[in-house]
Enzyme design. Structure first.
Site, PDB file in Angstrom:
ATOM      1  CG  ASP A  73     -49.085  23.423 -24.948  1.00 53.48           C
ATOM      2  OD1 ASP A  73     -48.882  24.618 -24.674  1.00 53.48           O
ATOM      3  OD2 ASP A  73     -48.742  22.487 -24.209  1.00 53.48           O
TER       4      ASP A  73
ATOM      5  CE  LYS B 164     -42.756  28.483 -24.832  1.00 50.30           C
ATOM      6  NZ  LYS B 164     -44.112  28.323 -24.316  1.00 50.30           N
TER       7      LYS B 164
ATOM      8  CG  MET C 175     -40.240  16.978 -25.197  1.00 45.09           C
ATOM      9  SD  MET C 175     -40.453  18.568 -24.362  1.00 45.09           S
ATOM     10  CE  MET C 175     -40.019  18.163 -22.665  1.00 45.09           C
TER      11      MET C 175
END
Length: 223
Positions: A35, A57, A170
């Site tokens: 990641d 991402k 998030m």
């Protein structure tokens, strides 16, 4: 011979929160797909002989699609390699690990999960906020403020149980929307609230407020 894929949790940021099993798997990897947010200290543990691929991402940035990551995992495993998919936190908590497991199973590739310290646990420990407490909270609810672009944000419960600790992963900078949705689910405006940014890292920031004050809080760096 077909190789094997390990879905490995790297923890929330502090390299010392990496598990012993995760460390062992990293040190024998042929290929590591990691990641964006994996720390340089953890990546330095990967053997110099291993291939290192960044497949992370980031919000609002062009990035590799999940289908491409799935295809790379299958491709490398079919070459007979030991493949590590290194994810922040825990691979099965808002980490798309389920999608990767399905793809590997369909391709007949062996997969093993190495759990990691998820962000909720790391953030709570760093800020010294218990997620459960016998006199206060006996329920823990994990929610995400971000989903697939094709999904509507309709999966939050319409009512949260009394005495629950709620962790929102998030949330981005949508503090006002988060406040609105939590209050709609029954939380009082006076509910204590903490925004924790970059948990367990040297740049960690903790801002304490109440739910009704959440929309007025200055945005902290994501994640």
């Amino acid at each position: 011979m077909r190789g094997k894929v390990f879905l490995v949790g790297a923890g929330p940021g502090d390299p010392e929160l990496l598990t012993l099993k995760a460390l062992r798997v990293l040190k024998t990897a042929d290929v590591v797909l990691h990641d964006e947010l994996i720390s340089p200290e953890i990546l330095a543990l990967v053997p110099k002989t291993a291939q290192l691929h960044r497949v992370g991402k980031r919000c609002a940035q062009k990035s590799i699609r999940q289908e491409e990551i799935n295809a790379l995992l299958v491709q490398f495993a079919l070459l007979g390699l030991e493949v590590v998919r290194l994810k922040g936190g825990d691979p099965l908590v808002f980490g798309r690990g389920g999608e990767e497991i399905e793809t590997l199973r369909q391709a007949g590739i062996e997969v093993e999960i190495v759990p990691g310290v998820t962000a909720a646990l790391g953030a709570a420990a760093a800020a010294q906020i218990p997620l459960t407490h016998r006199q206060v909270s006996s329920t823990l609810v994990l929610l995400t403020g971000h989903q697939s672009q094709t999904a509507e944000l309709l999966d939050w419960p319409s009512a949260l149980p009394p005495g629950a600790t709620v962790v929102v992963y998030m949330p981005g900078y949508h503090y006002a929307a988060t406040e609105h949705r939590l209050r709609a689910a029954g939380l009082a405006g006076s509910t204590p609230c903490a925004i924790i940014s970059q948990a367990t890292s040297a740049e960690e920031t903790v801002f304490c407020t109440t739910l009704e004050g959440l929309s007025q809080a200055s945005p902290l760096p994501a994640p």
